[in-house]
Write a protein that holds these residues in place. Structure first.
Motif, PDB file in Angstrom:
ATOM      1  N   PHE A 110       0.850  -1.192   0.000  1.00  0.00           N
ATOM      2  CA  PHE A 110       0.000   0.000   0.000  1.00  0.00           C
ATOM      3  C   PHE A 110       0.884   1.240   0.000  1.00  0.00           C
ATOM      4  CE2 PHE A 110      -2.557   3.350   1.851  1.00  0.00           C
ATOM      5  CZ  PHE A 110      -3.761   3.186   1.210  1.00  0.00           C
ATOM      6  N   PRO A 111       0.535   2.258  -0.800  1.00  0.00           N
ATOM      7  CA  PRO A 111      -0.536   2.282  -1.815  1.00  0.00           C
ATOM      8  C   PRO A 111      -0.182   1.409  -3.013  1.00  0.00           C
ATOM      9  CG  PRO A 111       0.730   4.322  -1.864  1.00  0.00           C
ATOM     10  CD  PRO A 111       1.238   3.555  -0.694  1.00  0.00           C
ATOM     11  N   PRO A 112      -1.194   0.977  -3.775  1.00  0.00           N
ATOM     12  CA  PRO A 112      -0.924   0.024  -4.863  1.00  0.00           C
ATOM     13  C   PRO A 112       0.026   0.549  -5.931  1.00  0.00           C
ATOM     14  CG  PRO A 112      -3.279   0.094  -4.345  1.00  0.00           C
ATOM     15  CD  PRO A 112      -2.642   1.220  -3.594  1.00  0.00           C
ATOM     16  N   PHE A 113      -0.052   1.852  -6.238  1.00  0.00           N
ATOM     17  CA  PHE A 113       0.788   2.401  -7.306  1.00  0.00           C
ATOM     18  C   PHE A 113       2.230   2.609  -6.870  1.00  0.00           C
ATOM     19  CE2 PHE A 113      -1.479   5.774  -5.097  1.00  0.00           C
ATOM     20  CZ  PHE A 113      -0.460   6.643  -4.737  1.00  0.00           C
ATOM     21  N   PHE A 114       2.475   2.717  -5.557  1.00  0.00           N
ATOM     22  CA  PHE A 114       3.834   2.887  -5.028  1.00  0.00           C
ATOM     23  C   PHE A 114       3.865   2.322  -3.611  1.00  0.00           C
ATOM     24  CE2 PHE A 114       7.408   5.417  -3.239  1.00  0.00           C
ATOM     25  CZ  PHE A 114       8.377   5.025  -4.139  1.00  0.00           C
ATOM     26  N   LEU A 116       4.499   1.382  -0.026  1.00  0.00           N
ATOM     27  CA  LEU A 116       5.390   1.869   1.028  1.00  0.00           C
ATOM     28  C   LEU A 116       5.218   1.112   2.334  1.00  0.00           C
ATOM     29  CD1 LEU A 116       5.075   5.733   0.460  1.00  0.00           C
ATOM     30  CD2 LEU A 116       6.984   4.267  -0.185  1.00  0.00           C
ATOM     31  N   ILE A 117       4.007   0.656   2.629  1.00  0.00           N
ATOM     32  CA  ILE A 117       3.718  -0.028   3.883  1.00  0.00           C
ATOM     33  C   ILE A 117       2.963  -1.323   3.608  1.00  0.00           C
ATOM     34  CG2 ILE A 117       3.653   2.137   5.177  1.00  0.00           C
ATOM     35  CD1 ILE A 117       0.590   1.956   5.118  1.00  0.00           C
ATOM     36  N   HIS A 118       2.932  -2.159   4.624  1.00  0.00           N
ATOM     37  CA  HIS A 118       2.128  -3.382   4.551  1.00  0.00           C
ATOM     38  C   HIS A 118       0.780  -3.123   5.203  1.00  0.00           C
ATOM     39  CE1 HIS A 118       1.132  -7.640   4.570  1.00  0.00           C
ATOM     40  NE2 HIS A 118       0.737  -7.494   5.825  1.00  0.00           N
ATOM     41  N   HIS A 119      -0.291  -3.410   4.463  1.00  0.00           N
ATOM     42  CA  HIS A 119      -1.638  -3.095   4.969  1.00  0.00           C
ATOM     43  C   HIS A 119      -2.637  -4.063   4.351  1.00  0.00           C
ATOM     44  CE1 HIS A 119      -5.258  -0.522   5.698  1.00  0.00           C
ATOM     45  NE2 HIS A 119      -4.590  -0.306   6.806  1.00  0.00           N
ATOM     46  N   ASP A 120      -3.253  -4.907   5.205  1.00  0.00           N
ATOM     47  CA  ASP A 120      -4.224  -5.896   4.723  1.00  0.00           C
ATOM     48  C   ASP A 120      -5.214  -6.197   5.851  1.00  0.00           C
ATOM     49  OD1 ASP A 120      -5.609  -7.714   3.279  1.00  0.00           O
ATOM     50  OD2 ASP A 120      -3.977  -9.166   3.057  1.00  0.00           O
ATOM     51  N   ILE A 121      -6.125  -5.260   6.074  1.00  0.00           N
ATOM     52  CA  ILE A 121      -7.064  -5.396   7.185  1.00  0.00           C
ATOM     53  C   ILE A 121      -7.990  -6.591   6.966  1.00  0.00           C
ATOM     54  CG2 ILE A 121      -8.966  -4.259   8.403  1.00  0.00           C
ATOM     55  CD1 ILE A 121      -7.636  -1.603   7.843  1.00  0.00           C
ATOM     56  N   ALA A 122      -8.452  -6.781   5.759  1.00  0.00           N
ATOM     57  CA  ALA A 122      -9.450  -7.823   5.491  1.00  0.00           C
ATOM     58  C   ALA A 122      -8.930  -9.218   5.794  1.00  0.00           C
ATOM     59  CB  ALA A 122      -9.911  -7.730   4.049  1.00  0.00           C
ATOM     60  N   ASN A 123      -7.633  -9.462   5.627  1.00  0.00           N
ATOM     61  CA  ASN A 123      -7.089 -10.807   5.794  1.00  0.00           C
ATOM     62  C   ASN A 123      -6.321 -11.005   7.095  1.00  0.00           C
ATOM     63  OD1 ASN A 123      -8.060 -11.676   3.251  1.00  0.00           O
ATOM     64  ND2 ASN A 123      -6.284 -10.756   2.240  1.00  0.00           N
ATOM     65  N   GLU A 124      -5.910  -9.940   7.757  1.00  0.00           N
ATOM     66  CA  GLU A 124      -5.048 -10.085   8.932  1.00  0.00           C
ATOM     67  C   GLU A 124      -5.705  -9.655  10.238  1.00  0.00           C
ATOM     68  OE1 GLU A 124      -0.696  -9.568   6.736  1.00  0.00           O
ATOM     69  OE2 GLU A 124      -1.484  -7.934   7.973  1.00  0.00           O
ATOM     70  N   ILE A 125      -6.729  -8.866  10.173  1.00  0.00           N
ATOM     71  CA  ILE A 125      -7.391  -8.383  11.386  1.00  0.00           C
ATOM     72  C   ILE A 125      -8.647  -9.217  11.625  1.00  0.00           C
ATOM     73  CG2 ILE A 125      -8.361  -6.366  12.538  1.00  0.00           C
ATOM     74  CD1 ILE A 125      -5.372  -6.185  11.916  1.00  0.00           C
ATOM     75  N   PRO A 126      -8.904  -9.638  12.861  1.00  0.00           N
ATOM     76  CA  PRO A 126     -10.149 -10.388  13.137  1.00  0.00           C
ATOM     77  C   PRO A 126     -11.390  -9.598  12.732  1.00  0.00           C
ATOM     78  CG  PRO A 126      -8.636 -10.546  14.991  1.00  0.00           C
ATOM     79  CD  PRO A 126      -8.028  -9.563  14.045  1.00  0.00           C
ATOM     80  N   ILE A 127     -12.418 -10.336  12.367  1.00  0.00           N
ATOM     81  CA  ILE A 127     -13.611  -9.692  11.812  1.00  0.00           C
ATOM     82  C   ILE A 127     -14.231  -8.712  12.803  1.00  0.00           C
ATOM     83  CG2 ILE A 127     -15.941 -10.119  10.925  1.00  0.00           C
ATOM     84  CD1 ILE A 127     -14.960 -12.754   9.827  1.00  0.00           C
ATOM     85  N   HIS A 128     -14.287  -9.070  14.090  1.00  0.00           N
ATOM     86  CA  HIS A 128     -14.944  -8.208  15.070  1.00  0.00           C
ATOM     87  C   HIS A 128     -14.131  -6.957  15.390  1.00  0.00           C
ATOM     88  CE1 HIS A 128     -12.178 -10.709  17.413  1.00  0.00           C
ATOM     89  NE2 HIS A 128     -12.215  -9.777  18.362  1.00  0.00           N
ATOM     90  N   LEU A 129     -12.882  -6.866  14.910  1.00  0.00           N
ATOM     91  CA  LEU A 129     -12.044  -5.680  15.145  1.00  0.00           C
ATOM     92  C   LEU A 129     -11.772  -4.883  13.871  1.00  0.00           C
ATOM     93  CD1 LEU A 129      -9.375  -7.255  17.545  1.00  0.00           C
ATOM     94  CD2 LEU A 129     -11.349  -5.841  18.177  1.00  0.00           C
ATOM     95  N   PHE A 137      -7.634   3.812  10.354  1.00  0.00           N
ATOM     96  CA  PHE A 137      -6.996   4.072   9.055  1.00  0.00           C
ATOM     97  C   PHE A 137      -7.569   5.327   8.411  1.00  0.00           C
ATOM     98  CE2 PHE A 137      -6.577   3.099   4.430  1.00  0.00           C
ATOM     99  CZ  PHE A 137      -5.203   3.200   4.369  1.00  0.00           C
ATOM    100  N   THR A 138      -8.873   5.545   8.548  1.00  0.00           N
ATOM    101  CA  THR A 138      -9.489   6.773   8.030  1.00  0.00           C
ATOM    102  C   THR A 138      -8.937   7.998   8.750  1.00  0.00           C
ATOM    103  OG1 THR A 138     -11.503   5.520   7.567  1.00  0.00           O
ATOM    104  CG2 THR A 138     -11.686   7.914   7.581  1.00  0.00           C
ATOM    105  N   THR A 139      -8.683   7.860  10.051  1.00  0.00           N
ATOM    106  CA  THR A 139      -8.083   8.964  10.812  1.00  0.00           C
ATOM    107  C   THR A 139      -6.692   9.300  10.285  1.00  0.00           C
ATOM    108  OG1 THR A 139      -9.300   8.237  12.766  1.00  0.00           O
ATOM    109  CG2 THR A 139      -7.466   9.744  13.125  1.00  0.00           C
ATOM    110  N   LEU A 140      -5.909   8.263   9.970  1.00  0.00           N
ATOM    111  CA  LEU A 140      -4.571   8.505   9.426  1.00  0.00           C
ATOM    112  C   LEU A 140      -4.651   9.212   8.071  1.00  0.00           C
ATOM    113  CD1 LEU A 140      -1.499   8.030   9.635  1.00  0.00           C
ATOM    114  CD2 LEU A 140      -1.855   5.856   8.460  1.00  0.00           C
ATOM    115  N   LEU A 141      -5.555   8.775   7.209  1.00  0.00           N
ATOM    116  CA  LEU A 141      -5.714   9.437   5.915  1.00  0.00           C
ATOM    117  C   LEU A 141      -6.193  10.879   6.085  1.00  0.00           C
ATOM    118  CD1 LEU A 141      -7.343   6.619   3.741  1.00  0.00           C
ATOM    119  CD2 LEU A 141      -4.946   7.304   3.851  1.00  0.00           C
TER     120      LEU A 141
END
Length: 255
Positions: A110-114, A116-129, A137-141
């Motif tokens: 992430f971001p896909p075009f360049f 810089l960081i590793h980010h995969d909420i859908a696959n690495e974070i538990p569903i309830h969190l 993440f919206t706060t960071l953006l």
């Protein structure tokens, strides 16, 4: 029909290469001689061509590897296969050791075009969190967009004669605030959500309080701590509305 008469329906065997001049008479002029098959005429046939000789015992010269070369190549392939198996076992041993040590190999995506960081909420974070993580993440953006717009507003103030210092400070806020927010509170929260680590949660709450404090200070932008208008907050916007309305409106929009 007599016993020795010739068969009138039998085909005559005539040699086209026979000498036709033998049958010419003395007074016959140019008449051709027609042989009588019944009166001692000799017939001749063309002899067939001899068949081509084919030696079935002849060998065809096809280059083939001898048994020694084949065995050498087989040994070479077996050695390569053994080497590949050894490397595969070594790689698996290292991966198991890394997994036992709790080390996670992260690939930047992430971001896909360049990336810089590793980010995969859908696959690495538990569903309830995941919802909480998406809010963070919206706060960071939002912080990234606010500091970018702060640079735009301060640039306009600089063009109107507010000085170069405030523009340099806005650049410093941008290049230090975004990586700092990611390293100090967002990445600890991401790892805490993924591993359920109490220590990482504690670090996140501590650094996130400083982040909130900086956001409140930047929104107000009092002239006590930050001299000038390097932060497009409420107080600088009110001060500029009377003299420079365009800069004041842009400062209000950045809040």
């Amino acid at each position: 029909m007599r016993r020795y008469d010739s068969n009138p329906f039998d085909e005559e065997d005539i040699n086209p290469f026979a000498d036709q001049s033998k049958g010419k008479g003395s007074g016959g002029g140019g008449a051709f001689y027609m042989p009588n098959p019944g009166v001692g005429s000799s017939t001749s046939k063309l002899s067939p061509l001899p068949p081509e000789r084919y030696d079935r015992g002849a060998t065809i010269d096809i280059p083939l590897d001898n048994a020694k070369d084949l065995k050498a190549k087989e040994k070479e392939l077996q050695a390569k296969e053994a080497e590949l198996k050894k490397r595969e076992q070594e790689l698996k041993r290292r991966e198991d050791a890394i997994a036992r040590a709790g080390i996670v190999i992260e690939e930047n995506n992430f971001p896909p075009f360049f990336p810089l960081i590793h980010h995969d909420i859908a696959n690495e974070i538990p569903i309830h969190l995941q919802r909480i993580q998406y809010v963070a993440f919206t706060t960071l953006l939002g912080l990234v967009l606010s500091l970018l717009w702060n640079v735009v507003a301060v640039t306009m103030a600089w063009i109107k004669g507010e000085g170069l210092t405030i523009w340099l400070l806005s650049i410093i806020y941008l290049i230090s605030g975004v990586p700092g927010a990611y390293v100090l509170w967002y990445r600890p929260l991401y790892r805490a959500m993924r591993t359920d680590s109490a220590l990482k949660f504690g670090w996140f709450f501590l650094t996130y309080m400083f982040h909130i404090g900086f956001c409140v200070l930047a929104a107000v932008a009092p002239p006590i701590i930050f001299k000038g208008k390097s932060l497009a907050g409420i107080l600088p916007a009110i001060d500029l509305l009377s003299t420079k309305p365009l800069v004041g409106v842009s400062s209000m929009d950045s809040i």
